[in-house]
Design a protein around this motif. Structure first.
Motif, short mmCIF file in Angstrom:
data_model
loop_
_atom_site.label_atom_id
_atom_site.label_comp_id
_atom_site.label_asym_id
_atom_site.label_seq_id
_atom_site.Cartn_x
_atom_site.Cartn_y
_atom_site.Cartn_z
N GLN A 190 0.85 -1.19 0.00
CA GLN A 190 0.00 0.00 0.00
C GLN A 190 0.89 1.24 0.00
O GLN A 190 1.49 1.58 1.03
CB GLN A 190 -0.93 0.00 1.22
CG GLN A 190 -1.93 -1.15 1.20
CD GLN A 190 -2.71 -1.28 2.48
OE1 GLN A 190 -2.36 -0.69 3.51
NE2 GLN A 190 -3.78 -2.05 2.44
N PHE A 242 -7.93 5.85 -0.85
CA PHE A 242 -6.91 5.75 0.19
C PHE A 242 -7.60 5.78 1.54
O PHE A 242 -8.77 6.15 1.66
CB PHE A 242 -5.87 6.88 0.09
CG PHE A 242 -6.38 8.14 -0.55
CD1 PHE A 242 -7.17 9.03 0.15
CD2 PHE A 242 -6.07 8.42 -1.88
CE1 PHE A 242 -7.64 10.19 -0.45
CE2 PHE A 242 -6.54 9.58 -2.49
CZ PHE A 242 -7.33 10.47 -1.78
N CYS A 254 -2.61 3.98 0.28
CA CYS A 254 -3.28 3.97 -1.03
C CYS A 254 -3.52 2.54 -1.50
O CYS A 254 -2.73 1.64 -1.23
CB CYS A 254 -2.43 4.68 -2.08
SG CYS A 254 -2.03 6.39 -1.69
N ALA A 310 -6.75 -0.46 0.79
CA ALA A 310 -5.95 0.58 1.43
C ALA A 310 -6.01 0.44 2.95
O ALA A 310 -5.16 0.96 3.66
CB ALA A 310 -6.44 1.96 1.01
#
Length: 548
Positions: free
Chosen positions: A323, A372, A404, A517
């Motif tokens: 992520q 996100f 993200c 996320a």
């Protein structure tokens, strides 16, 4: 006890020798592996279970979070003991939040060890911060305890019972949304974030307290403390008291054993190496037969073990995703000089590292429009230098971490060498990893979003948000992903059973097939619950246990 002191003494209930036969072998003692042990102890109490963990025992009870270790030196020793065969230098910080906003290219966190080689291939971005923990309890001995539910496209579309599984995962992890929600500054932090970010969000995806795997306890003297969940909480008393369950630390499973028969390929057991004598790749090995094997080593070492065992479905190691993470630090404006004493919140600052209860942990959920997820939590100290004599109000310096969702692609993968080996004699990993144009757009949007959030809260402590190096989230997923059908794009089915190998399950964050996320631990435990239930059903119908 010094920071280099040995791990806790091997408890009397741990075995002096390895069994020859069990019903179920579990490889890895993180939350997913612990969930298998717990559910099987509850639903198949007749089954014999052994759990092998390559790392040492660092706590009592086994698998506990290092934050719960009261003595600072013992806590530091537990962190260092989790760093595998390449521990950091003795003078390296062992506090998890030390260097929170460090811009190092190969950022490393206490309790983890970086991949020494193979983390980037020519012409690719790579994962310079790719790291693992090697200890009883895995990464859950060091984590933040954040357990948000996935939302929108983070959710797995072919699991109609996902919410029920998540609820069971919350039970096993001891998740609470209220443990820190009433902290003195928490409500003000959430109000400022909501004013800036909630417009247009669905009710369930607005700013809210972060669900945390944490509970409050009050000691005999009336002093309270926060107790953070690790694998010990997932194991629970039912597993620890199960006479048919055995935990074996410092035991590396080097092969999953299989056989081919008239009905296809199936598991027959594992080969395990005793690491307790410090012999490394030269340690003695032992074979344990089992009808069911669960590999829950982590998203890098689970596919490594399958590869070494000749279990190589087309998707093995592929769809690896981290992520991408943006962080910022801010000093809250207009807060009172005294926001309340930690002791009044059930926290003993003498035994709880930091003063997290002052401003709590807030959550900005993922949405498809805003791909996100935000985690806003107190920092124990400013991550950047402050002017001499500047002493911030406790709880007034907070960190904002925006994670993200990665653009998932088959080419992002962990591959393994046919000829080179790692320090344990296992096939050496080689990470192939690249951020796409979409990933760069998402990161830019996340930087803008974290700036808005920071300005709503107060005064940023640096000019620009920091983008962490790939791998820094420690939230690796997808490498043994589940799928609705065996079409070459997944490794296992919806119950985490590996396609084409009866009796073999995989577990952990690597099973998650979607781009997420949010922190993945709750989801991976939920998926482990489904897998463990399927094994329990199989054991109940096994001729060996009929009438048991």
């Amino acid at each position: 006890m010094s920071p280099t002191a040995p791990a806790p003494r091997r408890p009397d209930h741990l075995p002096d020798h390895l069994p020859d036969h069990v019903d179920v072998v579990i490889v890895g003692s993180g939350p997913a592996g612990a969930a298998y042990a717990r559910v099987l102890s509850e639903q198949a109490p007749h089954a014999t279970i052994v759990l092998f963990e390559a790392g040492p025992l660092i706590s009592d009870p086994p698998g506990a979070h290092v934050k719960n270790i009261a003595d600072p030196a013992a806590r530091a020793a537990a962190q260092r003991a989790s760093e595998g065969r390449r521990p950091a230098a003795a003078d390296t910080p062992t506090d998890t939040l030390d260097g929170y906003a460090d811009g190092a290219h190969r950022l490393v966190r206490p309790g983890t060890s970086l991949l020494p080689t193979g983390w980037r291939q020519p012409g690719e971005d790579g994962m310079p911060a790719a790291a693992v923990s090697t200890n009883v309890g895995g990464m859950a001995a060091h984590w933040t305890g954040a357990c948000p539910r996935p939302g929108d496209s983070e959710r797995i579309p072919f699991l109609p019972d996902l919410d029920d599984l998540l609820t069971e995962g919350e039970r096993l992890l001891g998740v609470s949304s209220t443990a820190l929600a009433g902290a003195p500054l928490a409500g003000e932090v959430r109000r400022r974030l909501a004013d800036a970010l909630d417009a247009g969000r669905a009710p369930g995806r607005r700013v809210q307290p972060m669900p945390l795997a944490v509970r409050r306890e009050t000691g005999p003297d009336g002093t309270g403390r926060l107790v953070w969940s690790g694998s010990d909480v997932v194991f629970g008393a039912v597993t620890r008291e199960n006479p048919r369950f055995t935990l074996v630390p410092e035991a590396l499973v080097t092969r999953v054993l299989t056989t081919d028969g008239p009905e296809g390929r199936r598991v027959t057991g594992v080969r395990v190496r005793d690491l307790s004598a410090g012999d490394g790749p030269d340690g003695p090995e032992h074979e344990v037969s089992a009808a069911h094997v669960v590999v829950a080593a982590d998203a890098l070492r689970t596919p490594q073990l399958l590869w070494a065992s000749g279990v190589r479905p087309p998707a093995l190691g592929r769809y690896l995703n981290d992520q991408p993470q943006v962080v910022f630090a801010v000093r809250l404006r207009d807060v009172p000089q005294s926001a309340g004493e930690p002791e009044t919140l059930g926290v003993d600052p003498r035994t709880t590292p930091g003063i997290t209860a002052q401003s709590g942990v807030s959550w900005v959920p993922f949405t498809d429009e805003h791909p996100f997820h935000g985690q806003v939590m107190q920092l124990d100290a400013s991550p950047v230098p402050l002017p001499a004599g500047d002493d911030p109000v406790p709880g007034s310096v907070v960190g904002l971490g925006w994670f993200c969702a990665k653009d998932v692609q088959a080419g992002d993968r962990v591959a393994f060498s046919e000829t080179e080996v790692d320090e344990n004699g296992m096939p050496a990993p080689r990470l192939h990893y690249t951020l796409t144009a979409r990933d760069h757009r998402t990161l830019e949007e996340a930087r803008a979003a974290v700036r808005r959030a920071a300005l709503a809260l107060g005064d940023p402590l640096d000019d620009e948000p920091l983008t962490f190096p790939n791998g820094a989230s420690l939230h690796y997923q997808g490498s043994v992903r589940m799928g609705a059908q065996d079409d070459g794009t997944s490794v296992c089915d919806r119950d985490s059973r590996v396609w084409g190998v009866a009796g073999l399950h995989v577990a952990g964050n690597g099973v998650i097939p979607t781009a997420t996320a949010c922190n993945p631990t709750l989801t991976s435990v939920a998926l482990a619950v489904a897998g463990a239930r399927s094994i329990a059903r199989a054991l109940q119908h096994s001729p060996a246990h009929a009438g048991a």
